[in-house]
Every structure is written in C-alpha cells, then in structure tokens.
Design a protein around this motif. Structure first.
Motif, mmCIF file in Angstrom:
data_model
loop_
_atom_site.group_PDB
_atom_site.id
_atom_site.type_symbol
_atom_site.label_atom_id
_atom_site.label_comp_id
_atom_site.label_asym_id
_atom_site.label_seq_id
_atom_site.Cartn_x
_atom_site.Cartn_y
_atom_site.Cartn_z
ATOM 1 N N UNK A 24 0.790 -1.222 0.000
ATOM 2 C CA UNK A 24 0.000 0.000 0.000
ATOM 3 C C UNK A 24 0.816 1.262 0.000
ATOM 4 N N UNK A 25 1.993 1.222 0.592
ATOM 5 C CA UNK A 25 2.825 2.417 0.623
ATOM 6 C C UNK A 25 3.134 2.890 -0.788
ATOM 7 N N UNK A 26 3.369 1.964 -1.692
ATOM 8 C CA UNK A 26 3.670 2.374 -3.059
ATOM 9 C C UNK A 26 2.424 2.894 -3.760
ATOM 10 N N UNK A 27 1.249 2.400 -3.388
ATOM 11 C CA UNK A 27 0.019 2.888 -4.000
ATOM 12 C C UNK A 27 -0.239 4.340 -3.627
ATOM 13 N N UNK A 28 0.109 4.725 -2.420
ATOM 14 C CA UNK A 28 -0.175 6.072 -1.937
ATOM 15 C C UNK A 28 0.995 7.021 -2.102
ATOM 16 N N UNK A 29 2.039 6.630 -2.779
ATOM 17 C CA UNK A 29 3.156 7.521 -3.047
ATOM 18 C C UNK A 29 4.054 7.756 -1.855
ATOM 19 N N UNK A 30 4.070 6.853 -0.909
ATOM 20 C CA UNK A 30 4.940 7.011 0.256
ATOM 21 C C UNK A 30 6.391 6.977 -0.181
ATOM 22 N N UNK A 31 7.149 7.893 0.341
ATOM 23 C CA UNK A 31 8.580 7.928 0.039
ATOM 24 C C UNK A 31 9.306 8.312 1.315
ATOM 25 N N UNK A 32 10.196 7.473 1.741
ATOM 26 C CA UNK A 32 10.968 7.775 2.940
ATOM 27 C C UNK A 32 12.009 8.824 2.597
ATOM 28 N N UNK A 33 11.962 9.922 3.324
ATOM 29 C CA UNK A 33 12.896 11.005 3.054
ATOM 30 C C UNK A 33 14.288 10.616 3.529
ATOM 31 N N UNK A 34 15.259 10.830 2.669
ATOM 32 C CA UNK A 34 16.628 10.490 3.015
ATOM 33 C C UNK A 34 17.162 11.452 4.072
ATOM 34 N N UNK A 35 18.035 10.934 4.915
ATOM 35 C CA UNK A 35 18.717 11.784 5.878
ATOM 36 C C UNK A 35 19.752 12.623 5.150
ATOM 37 N N UNK A 36 20.144 13.709 5.770
ATOM 38 C CA UNK A 36 21.168 14.570 5.185
ATOM 39 C C UNK A 36 22.500 13.817 5.124
ATOM 40 N N UNK A 37 23.253 14.095 4.068
ATOM 41 C CA UNK A 37 24.578 13.477 3.920
ATOM 42 C C UNK A 37 25.589 14.267 4.744
ATOM 43 N N UNK A 38 26.474 13.564 5.390
ATOM 44 C CA UNK A 38 27.564 14.170 6.145
ATOM 45 C C UNK A 38 28.861 13.962 5.381
ATOM 46 N N UNK A 39 29.682 14.998 5.349
ATOM 47 C CA UNK A 39 30.981 14.914 4.684
ATOM 48 C C UNK A 39 31.917 14.058 5.525
ATOM 49 N N UNK A 40 32.926 13.452 4.886
ATOM 50 C CA UNK A 40 33.915 12.696 5.653
ATOM 51 C C UNK A 40 34.669 13.633 6.605
#
Length: 148
Positions: A24-40
C-alpha cells in the motif's frame, strides 16, 4: 456446488488485506525522506564556526515552513522530471535542487511567495529554457495556496 468454509473466506480476506497493506505504501506515493549526507571527517576538521549571524540570512519559522512546502512539491524527494521531450541532460539538471536559486518574499504575516529559478550553468549547460521554475503562494502554516 460446494461453498467455501468460513475459515477459507477469512484466510482469503486476511491474505488480501496483508498484501494490500504491505504494498500500500507504493500505492499512496509514500517515500521515505533520506537523511542529510555528512561529509567525511577530513573535509570538516578546520571549520571555524561564526560567533554571530548578524550578516546571515534570517528565515522565520513560517518562512522556513513555506520554503520547505514549496520545495517538497516542486522537487519531491526521489522525484524525477516529467520528461517533456527535452534534452535528457536538461531534465537531469532540472531534477537537482542545487540547480535553483530560491527567493522568498513575505507579502504579509500569513502569506509567503517562494520562487525557484533554474541556473543551468550549474550543470555546465548553456541551453535556454522557458518554463524551468515555479512560484508558490504559501500560508504561514506551510500550506500551498497556489502555484504557477
């Protein structure tokens, strides 16, 4: 004609419910927001944080909410350009958030305008486009009122 047992009906309904819930998540357009990237660590060892932000840009809470709402609608996380038959390099460039200049105008206490204007030079492209940006009207609660 043999009628199905109550147990078989319940199992079928349970299976259909679970299958719908799991996909169902794909039917309703659910998208897990990515966390911010941290530099090395080696990239940020010598950073001196400022003591004050007097020369910085100040966004009020409602302004930040307006910008966030407009950005999530204009370029949703994981979203791709619609593909209007243009050059694929232009479409790829327009799908990057870093391509855009963002302008925020507070019209009154409860109305903000957010404009996104593409700068294709940031992708190494020198191509004229007519409709790469957008302007949003957003209220102080972060609700989109209208977009052009």
């Amino acid at each position: 004609m043999k009628t199905p047992s109550t147990t078989a009906i319940y199992r079928t309904l349970l299976g259909a419910t679970l299958a719908g819930a799991l996909s169902g998540c794909s039917y309703f357009g659910y998208h897990k927001q990515e966390k911010a990237r941290w530099a090395p660590p080696e990239q940020h060892r010598d950073i001196d944080f400022p003591d004050a932000f007097t020369n910085g840009l100040h966004l009020t809470g409602p302004m930040a909410a307006a910008m966030d709402a407009a950005l999530r609608d204009f370029l949703p996380p994981g979203g791709r350009p619609a593909g209007r038959g243009t050059d694929p390099r232009v479409e790829e460039c327009l799908s990057r958030r870093g391509t855009y200049e963002t302008f925020i105008l507070q019209a009154n206490e409860d109305l903000y305008f957010v404009r996104f204007s593409p700068v294709l030079d940031r992708c190494g492209l020198d191509v004229p486009i007519l409709d790469g940006g957008a302007v949003y009207a957003i209220d102080g609660q972060g609700q989109i009122l209208e977009a052009r």
